[in-house]
Motif scaffolding. Structure first.
Motif, mmCIF file in Angstrom:
data_model
loop_
_atom_site.group_PDB
_atom_site.id
_atom_site.type_symbol
_atom_site.label_atom_id
_atom_site.label_comp_id
_atom_site.label_asym_id
_atom_site.label_seq_id
_atom_site.Cartn_x
_atom_site.Cartn_y
_atom_site.Cartn_z
ATOM 1 N N TYR A 1 7.645 6.716 1.830
ATOM 2 C CA TYR A 1 7.100 7.973 2.330
ATOM 3 C C TYR A 1 8.119 9.110 2.333
ATOM 4 N N VAL A 2 9.391 8.790 2.349
ATOM 5 C CA VAL A 2 10.403 9.832 2.166
ATOM 6 C C VAL A 2 10.234 10.467 0.788
ATOM 7 N N TYR A 3 10.084 9.622 -0.235
ATOM 8 C CA TYR A 3 9.880 10.128 -1.594
ATOM 9 C C TYR A 3 8.524 10.801 -1.742
ATOM 10 N N TYR A 13 3.237 5.614 -3.324
ATOM 11 C CA TYR A 13 4.465 6.188 -3.890
ATOM 12 C C TYR A 13 4.328 6.368 -5.403
ATOM 13 N N VAL A 14 3.855 5.330 -6.088
ATOM 14 C CA VAL A 14 3.688 5.409 -7.541
ATOM 15 C C VAL A 14 2.609 6.424 -7.900
ATOM 16 N N ALA A 15 1.484 6.411 -7.159
ATOM 17 C CA ALA A 15 0.359 7.302 -7.464
ATOM 18 C C ALA A 15 0.739 8.776 -7.312
ATOM 19 N N ILE A 16 1.556 9.103 -6.302
ATOM 20 C CA ILE A 16 1.883 10.502 -6.028
ATOM 21 C C ILE A 16 3.140 10.957 -6.771
ATOM 22 N N MET A 62 0.828 -1.210 0.000
ATOM 23 C CA MET A 62 0.000 0.000 0.000
ATOM 24 C C MET A 62 0.859 1.256 0.000
ATOM 25 N N ALA A 63 1.991 1.210 0.681
ATOM 26 C CA ALA A 63 2.914 2.348 0.664
ATOM 27 C C ALA A 63 3.515 2.516 -0.726
ATOM 28 N N TYR A 64 3.887 1.403 -1.344
ATOM 29 C CA TYR A 64 4.441 1.475 -2.707
ATOM 30 C C TYR A 64 3.399 1.993 -3.687
#
Length: 312
Positions: free
Chosen positions: A218-220, A123-126, A118-120
């Protein structure tokens, strides 16, 4: 069971959350309510995502998988726990203990990896919105979830088989409310060093690696959000990610606390409280964390209710 090998045992005794008789019925009521809310909340979330076409996106596919995992995880623990609150003899058979341990490890692993996925996904979506639909295809999402379950099954087979090769010479009383690896290691009179190494290694592969994936994602994500010029855009992006981060903090803190410690530092009373959080409370809270401030879920629930009332 006074002496002998675990292979001769036919049952264990679960000590439960507390041995105080006056607390058994009140605790039964509290945890029955928690389990009921867990079933209803996760069940509604799965149903909403299934029936509403607007929620047929990778993010909600993973969310429905998380709800299914939470529903199963809680159902592995809660029914036996509730029964033991009212039972005179809080026993669990050899086979039932093995099955409960096996399934709890499977779904704990699955939850770890789903939170990382879910974090990945966020990451891709944002960070790469134009490539999102291509990168996170429906087929890939299904393959990722299938892979998560495969890893969980393999991990659980290894850890369960090694746990049930131990000998329990002096007692068959598990100082816990369900069959878990730390209380079994504390109970055993065998050399548990291999079990501890395995538990540490698998927790690093599942829990720590998943947490690292989440943190790097989440850093990215934060870096990208801070570059958004619109204050409304930043607010919306942060709002979407806040739900996920809340779940991650609650789940991983308690899980890593439980399994990344040496056996000598186990405190079963403390471990019971930590276990309540990641096995019972977090599965109950997840549907609300993802829906209370999520306008898409609230709109889907509103549409479903209006449709039901219209048909009724």
């Amino acid at each position: 069971m006074e002496k002998g090998n675990y292979s001769e045992a036919t049952e264990f005794i679960l000590s439960g959350l507390t041995d105080r008789p006056e607390l058994q019925v009140p605790l039964f009521g509290v945890f029955l309510l928690i389990y009921g809310i867990t079933l209803m909340g996760n069940g509604v979330m799965i149903l909403l995502i299934r029936i509403d076409p607007r929620l047929h996106t990778p993010m909600y596919f993973f969310l429905s998988s998380l709800s299914f995992c939470d529903l199963c995880y809680s159902s592995i623990i809660s029914p036996k726990m509730l029964l033991n609150f009212l039972a005179v003899k809080k026993s669990i058979s050899y086979t039932a203990c093995a099955v409960q341990l096996y399934l709890s490890v499977v779904f704990a692993d699955v939850e770890c990896f789903l939170l990382a996925l879910m974090a990945y996904d966020r990451y891709v979506a944002i960070c790469y919105p134009l490539l999102y639909t291509v990168t996170m295809s429906r087929q890939l999402c299904k393959q990722l979830v299938a892979g998560v379950y495969a890893v969980g099954l393999v991990d659980s087979v290894i850890q369960t088989s090694f746990s049930f090769r131990l000998s329990f010479c002096s007692s068959n009383i598990i100082n816990h409310f369900f069959c878990d690896i730390p209380p079994l290691l504390a109970l055993s009179c065998s050399d548990t060093r291999i079990n501890e190494i395995l538990m540490f290694a698998f927790m690093c592969c599942t829990g720590v690696s998943s947490l690292v994936t989440v943190l790097f994602s989440y850093v990215y994500i934060v870096s990208t959000i801070l570059q958004i010029r619109s204050a409304e855009g930043r607010r919306k992006a942060f709002s979407t990610c806040t739900f996920h981060l809340t779940t991650v903090v609650l789940f991983f803190c308690t899980l890593l606390f439980m399994y990344l410690r040496p056996t000598l530092s186990y405190s079963m009373d403390t471990d019971k409280v930590a276990s309540v959080f990641y096995t019972l409370l977090i599965p109950m809270l997840n549907p609300f964390i993802y829906s209370l401030r999520n306008t898409e879920v609230k709109d889907a629930l509103r549409r479903a209710m209006n449709k039901f009332l219209t048909n009724f």
